[in-house]
Scaffold this motif. Structure first.
Motif, PDB file in Angstrom:
ATOM      1  N   LEU A  54      -7.762   3.291  12.172  1.00 11.38           N
ATOM      2  CA  LEU A  54      -9.101   2.993  11.660  1.00 11.38           C
ATOM      3  C   LEU A  54      -9.292   1.503  11.405  1.00 11.38           C
ATOM      4  N   THR A  55      -8.202   0.814  11.082  1.00 10.70           N
ATOM      5  CA  THR A  55      -8.283  -0.611  10.733  1.00 10.70           C
ATOM      6  C   THR A  55      -7.573  -1.470  11.769  1.00 10.70           C
ATOM      7  N   ALA A  56      -7.512  -0.998  13.010  1.00 14.73           N
ATOM      8  CA  ALA A  56      -6.733  -1.693  14.039  1.00 14.73           C
ATOM      9  C   ALA A  56      -7.223  -3.107  14.274  1.00 14.73           C
ATOM     10  N   GLY A  57      -8.496  -3.390  14.011  1.00  9.24           N
ATOM     11  CA  GLY A  57      -9.012  -4.734  14.204  1.00  9.24           C
ATOM     12  C   GLY A  57      -8.464  -5.727  13.206  1.00  9.24           C
ATOM     13  N   GLN A  58      -7.802  -5.238  12.143  1.00  7.11           N
ATOM     14  CA  GLN A  58      -7.288  -6.121  11.099  1.00  7.11           C
ATOM     15  C   GLN A  58      -5.836  -6.489  11.325  1.00  7.11           C
ATOM     16  N   GLY A  59      -5.217  -5.982  12.370  1.00  2.00           N
ATOM     17  CA  GLY A  59      -3.816  -6.301  12.617  1.00  2.00           C
ATOM     18  C   GLY A  59      -3.238  -5.367  13.641  1.00  2.00           C
TER      19      GLY A  59
ATOM     20  N   GLU B 157       2.185  -5.246   4.145  1.00  2.00           N
ATOM     21  CA  GLU B 157       1.492  -5.966   5.224  1.00  2.00           C
ATOM     22  C   GLU B 157       1.218  -5.031   6.398  1.00  2.00           C
ATOM     23  N   ARG B 158       0.774  -3.804   6.074  1.00  2.00           N
ATOM     24  CA  ARG B 158       0.352  -2.808   7.068  1.00  2.00           C
ATOM     25  C   ARG B 158       1.508  -2.243   7.890  1.00  2.00           C
ATOM     26  N   ARG B 159       2.729  -2.424   7.465  1.00  2.00           N
ATOM     27  CA  ARG B 159       3.871  -1.885   8.201  1.00  2.00           C
ATOM     28  C   ARG B 159       4.771  -1.080   7.270  1.00  2.00           C
ATOM     29  N   PRO B 160       5.265   0.081   7.723  1.00  2.00           N
ATOM     30  CA  PRO B 160       6.119   0.911   6.864  1.00  2.00           C
ATOM     31  C   PRO B 160       7.441   0.234   6.564  1.00  2.00           C
TER      32      PRO B 160
ATOM     33  N   GLN C  51       0.840  -1.188   0.000  1.00  2.00           N
ATOM     34  CA  GLN C  51       0.000   0.000   0.000  1.00  2.00           C
ATOM     35  C   GLN C  51       0.881   1.246   0.000  1.00  2.00           C
ATOM     36  N   ILE C  52       0.374   2.298  -0.597  1.00  2.00           N
ATOM     37  CA  ILE C  52       1.067   3.587  -0.619  1.00  2.00           C
ATOM     38  C   ILE C  52       0.132   4.634  -0.027  1.00  2.00           C
ATOM     39  N   VAL C  53       0.542   5.226   1.082  1.00  2.00           N
ATOM     40  CA  VAL C  53      -0.212   6.338   1.662  1.00  2.00           C
ATOM     41  C   VAL C  53       0.239   7.607   0.942  1.00  2.00           C
TER      42      VAL C  53
ATOM     43  N   ALA D 128       8.789  -3.554   8.333  1.00  2.00           N
ATOM     44  CA  ALA D 128       8.222  -4.775   7.759  1.00  2.00           C
ATOM     45  C   ALA D 128       9.015  -6.001   8.134  1.00  2.00           C
ATOM     46  N   GLY D 129      10.332  -5.865   8.333  1.00  2.00           N
ATOM     47  CA  GLY D 129      11.158  -6.998   8.712  1.00  2.00           C
ATOM     48  C   GLY D 129      10.716  -7.606  10.023  1.00  2.00           C
ATOM     49  N   ASP D 130      10.261  -6.766  10.971  1.00  2.00           N
ATOM     50  CA  ASP D 130       9.785  -7.270  12.250  1.00  2.00           C
ATOM     51  C   ASP D 130       8.548  -8.117  12.068  1.00  2.00           C
ATOM     52  N   ALA D 131       7.692  -7.723  11.105  1.00  2.00           N
ATOM     53  CA  ALA D 131       6.482  -8.501  10.853  1.00  2.00           C
ATOM     54  C   ALA D 131       6.844  -9.883  10.344  1.00  2.00           C
ATOM     55  N   ARG D 132       7.851  -9.975   9.469  1.00  2.00           N
ATOM     56  CA  ARG D 132       8.265 -11.276   8.957  1.00  2.00           C
ATOM     57  C   ARG D 132       8.859 -12.120  10.063  1.00  2.00           C
TER      58      ARG D 132
END
Length: 237
Positions: free
Chosen positions: A169-174, A31-34, A3-5, A181-185
């Motif tokens: 706004l989308t905190a319920g999704q993750g 995946e929702r992380r910068p 995604q691109i904000v 992003a590396g931390d998410a992996r």
């Protein structure tokens, strides 16, 4: 998911009146992380800033005079956003200006929607908070996003704030956190290591004390009539 904000600043409120984009700011999320990847450019609009736009952005034609024209950076911008979902607050405004700039650059560029999909956070906010103010500043306050440093509008700064607002706004999704992003992996890898081994079932048997407590509880439920819904437990092997 990539995604691109995205946010823009312009010389005025209406592209139909010939106003132009003077700044674009983008923040990449995977995946929702910068990821740390950003795109930010100022542009020479070739026309004066309207007084209201100059007041809220602090940008002047003198400052923008030596900046590139939009069309000279367009290919770089389109490469950055290609195939992503654009997260934009009040998307009709920014998309209208971007499509106007693409049309001025040439028919070969088509429309923005041919390069990326668009998600409007203003529409999301209105659905979640009907009847309330849903400007970026109002959402920052409501969702606990610190915007005290936002004295003037800036495309990159507003994109950074919008990224946090979108995650709120989308905190319920993750997760809400802005970890790389590396931390998410790494988190996914940790979960995978702790997952049960396929085909292996772990059986936990009740102790003698637990079985005795269970039988006593069933006897109490049965009462004087001695009627039981469950048969007595078999002795443990």
């Amino acid at each position: 998911m990539r995604q691109i904000v995205l946010d823009t600043e312009t010389t005025g409120l209406s592209w139909e009146k010939g106003n132009r984009i003077v700044e674009v700011g983008c923040i990449e999320l995977v995946e929702r992380r910068p990821t740390g990847r950003q795109f930010q450019r100022y542009f020479n609009p070739g026309r004066e800033m309207e007084p209201g736009a100059q007041e809220v952005t602090g940008l002047t034609l003198d400052f923008l005079q030596d900046k590139p024209r939009f069309e000279t950076v367009l290919d770089e911008l389109l490469e950055f956003i290609a195939g992503a979902e654009l997260i934009i607050h009040n998307a009709s405004f920014d998309v209208g200006f971007l499509n106007y700039e693409l049309s001025l650059a040439g028919p070969q560029y088509g429309r923005l929607e041919q390069h990326a999909s668009v998600l409007d956070t203003l529409a999301m906010a209105r659905e979640r908070f009907p009847g309330q103010r849903n400007s970026l500043d109002a959402l920052c306050k409501r969702l606990g996003v610190d915007n005290a440093h936002r004295k003037l509008h800036g495309a990159l700064l507003d994109a950074e704030l919008l990224a946090e607002v979108y995650l709120g706004l989308t905190a319920g999704q993750g997760d809400l956190g802005l970890a790389p992003a590396g931390d998410a992996r790494a988190a996914v890898a940790t979960v995978a290591l702790e997952a049960p081994v396929p085909g292996v079932r772990r059986v936990l048997r009740a102790s003698e004390a637990e079985q005795a407590a269970h039988e006593a509880r069933l006897a109490k439920i049965a009462g004087k009539a001695g009627k039981r819904l469950w048969p007595a437990a078999e002795p443990a092997a």
